[in-house]
Design an enzyme around this catalytic site. Structure first.
Site, PDB file in Angstrom:
ATOM      1  N   TYR A  54       0.869  -1.303  -0.037  1.00  0.00           N
ATOM      2  CA  TYR A  54       0.132   0.028   0.067  1.00  0.00           C
ATOM      3  C   TYR A  54       0.802   1.170  -0.266  1.00  0.00           C
ATOM      4  CZ  TYR A  54      -3.830  -3.195   1.525  1.00  0.00           C
ATOM      5  OH  TYR A  54      -4.725  -4.043   1.628  1.00  0.00           O
ATOM      6  N   GLN A 174      -8.527 -13.112   4.215  1.00  0.00           N
ATOM      7  CA  GLN A 174      -8.964 -11.873   4.118  1.00  0.00           C
ATOM      8  C   GLN A 174      -9.394 -11.819   2.699  1.00  0.00           C
ATOM      9  OE1 GLN A 174      -7.465  -7.300   4.096  1.00  0.00           O
ATOM     10  NE2 GLN A 174      -7.149  -8.535   5.756  1.00  0.00           N
ATOM     11  N   TRP A 202     -12.774  -7.561   3.670  1.00  0.00           N
ATOM     12  CA  TRP A 202     -12.330  -6.222   3.310  1.00  0.00           C
ATOM     13  C   TRP A 202     -13.554  -5.675   2.420  1.00  0.00           C
ATOM     14  CZ3 TRP A 202     -11.098  -4.849  -2.057  1.00  0.00           C
ATOM     15  CH2 TRP A 202     -10.783  -5.842  -2.669  1.00  0.00           C
ATOM     16  N   SER A 203     -13.576  -4.689   2.341  1.00  0.00           N
ATOM     17  CA  SER A 203     -14.538  -3.782   1.329  1.00  0.00           C
ATOM     18  C   SER A 203     -16.070  -4.046   1.726  1.00  0.00           C
ATOM     19  CB  SER A 203     -14.218  -4.087  -0.066  1.00  0.00           C
ATOM     20  OG  SER A 203     -15.052  -3.175  -0.925  1.00  0.00           O
ATOM     21  N   GLY A 284     -12.398   1.324   6.027  1.00  0.00           N
ATOM     22  CA  GLY A 284     -11.599   2.373   5.466  1.00  0.00           C
ATOM     23  C   GLY A 284     -12.397   3.837   6.210  1.00  0.00           C
TER      24      GLY A 284
END
Length: 336
Positions: A54, A174, A202-203, A284
C-alpha cells in the site's frame, strides 16, 4: 467494541478493523490519515490492517506513527506480504518473506506482528516453501499468527494442511465480501469452517458504492475514493460496481435502511457482520466522522425479512461465482 477470537488460535480482534489501503499515503495527507487512526482507537477499534504494497510502504509508516503512543499489547497489528511481485518468482519465497517482514516491522515501529498475511497466492513458489517462510517467522517470535488474503478453497485447504505439519497457526483468510460481492459463500467459507480459519473481510461497503454516494448516470463525486485515491476508480470498475444498473439498485436500498433506522453504510456493514463466519470487517475512512457513524451498525440485529428484501432488490447485481476469487482471476490467461 465487541471482540472475538480469530479462527481457532488467532488473536482476539475487534469486530470492525481499520484498514488504510487507499487512504494513508494515497487519498489522504498524513495528518488526516493519523486523525482517522486515532478516531478508530477512540471508537474502540483495536485491530489495524495494512500491507507493505500500500503506497509502497508509506501506509505502514503512517500507521506505525499513529500507533506509536499506544501500548503495544492493546492493539492488533496486521499486515501482508507478496502482492506487488508482478507474479514473478520470489513473491512468497522464504527469503522474500524474511526481508519484507523485517522492512514491515521497521516501518510499523514494532518488534512483532499479531497477524502476517500472504497477499494473494504465489504460483511461482512451491507452497511448502511459502509455509516454511512463515514458520520461520513464527519461530523467530516476529509473527504471532499467519493468515492469507484472497486464496481459493483448494489453496486454503493445502495451506492449512502444511501449516499444521509445520506448527504454524494459520488462522485467517481476508477476502472481499459485501452485499454485492459474495464469491466466498459457495466454496471458500465451507472450506474454512472445518479448518478453523476465520474471515477478516475487506470492502464491506464495496469501495463506498454501498454508501449510496455514487449515483447512476452522474459524474463521480469530487473527493470520493474513485476520484481522490490512486487506483480507486480502477478497482471499482474491475468489480463492475459502478455500472448504472447496480448503482440504481443500491439507491433502492435506501428505504429499506431507513425503515430499519439505518443509513446505507450502516446497513451494508451490519449485513456483512451478520454472516456467522465473519470475525471482523475491515473499514476505511477519509474522515474521522465516518468511523463513528458507521460503527452504529454494531448495535443492529437484522431481521430475516430485511435480508430477503435486500436480496430481492439487488437480484442479479450480486456476484457469486467462486472462480472470481482474486487468486483465480489473476491466474487466468489474458484475452488477446
Amino acid at each position: 467494541m465487541d471482540c472475538r477470537r480469530l479462527g481457532e488460535a488467532g488473536p482476539v480482534v475487534s469486530r470492525v478493523a481499520f484498514g488504510n489501503s487507499l487512504t494513508a499515503g494515497n487519498q489522504l495527507a498524513d495528518d488526516s490519515a493519523v486523525a482517522c487512526v486515532r478516531a478508530a482507537l477512540e471508537a474502540g477499534i483495536t485491530t489495524f490492517d495494512t500491507a507493505d504494497v500500500y503506497s509502497d510502504g508509506r501506509a505502514e509508516e503512517v500507521l506505525g506513527a499513529a500507533l506509536s503512543t499506544v501500548p503495544r499489547d492493546r492493539v492488533v497489528i496486521c499486515t501482508k506480504v507478496g502482492r506487488g511481485a508482478g507474479g514473478g518468482a520470489g513473491g512468497l519465497a522464504p527469503e522474500r518473506i524474511r526481508s519484507c517482514l523485517d522492512a514491515s516491522l521497521k516501518r510499523l515501529g514494532t518488534d512483532y506482528l499479531d497477524l502476517y498475511q500472504a497477499h494473494l497466492y504465489d504460483d511461482a513458489t512451491p507452497l511448502e516453501e511459502t509455509m516454511r517462510g512463515f514458520a520461520e517467522a513464527v519461530a523467530a517470535g516476529k509473527v504471532r499468527a499467519v493468515g492469507v488474503s484472497e486464496w481459493a478453497a483448494d489453496e486454503l485447504a493445502e495451506g492449512a494442511r502444511l501449516a499444521r505439519e509445520m506448527g504454524v497457526p494459520l488462522v485467517s483468510n481476508q477476502p472481499q465480501y459485501n452485499m454485492l460481492w459474495r464469491v466466498i459463500e459457495r466454496e471458500v467459507i465451507p472450506a474454512c469452517e472445518p479448518l478453523g480459519i476465520g474471515q477478516v473481510v475487506w470492502s464491506p461497503l464495496a469501495g463506498g458504492v454501498l454508501s449510496g454516494k455514487y449515483r447512476p448516470g452522474a459524474a463521480l463525486p469530487e473527493g470520493s475514493r474513485a476520484v481522490a485515491a490512486k487506483g480507486g476508480d480502477n478497482s471499482l470498475r474491475r468489480w463492475k460496481f459502478l455500472q448504472d444498473d447496480t448503482l440504481e439498485r443500491v439507491q433502492r436500498l435506501r428505504p429499506l435502511a431507513a425503515e430499519a433506522g439505518l443509513t446505507l453504510p450502516q446497513l451494508a456493514l451490519a449485513w456483512t457482520l451478520h454472516h456467522p463466519t465473519v470475525t471482523s470487517a475491515v473499514i476505511g475512512a477519509s474522515s474521522p466522522a465516518q468511523i463513528a457513524g458507521n460503527l452504529k451498525a454494531l448495535d443492529v440485529a437484522l431481521e430475516p425479512d430485511l435480508l430477503v428484501a435486500v436480496d430481492e432488490v439487488l437480484a442479479d447485481s450480486v456476484v457469486r461465482d467462486p472462480d472470481l476469487t482474486l487468486s483465480r482471476m489473476l491466474r487466468r490467461p489474458r484475452q488477446a
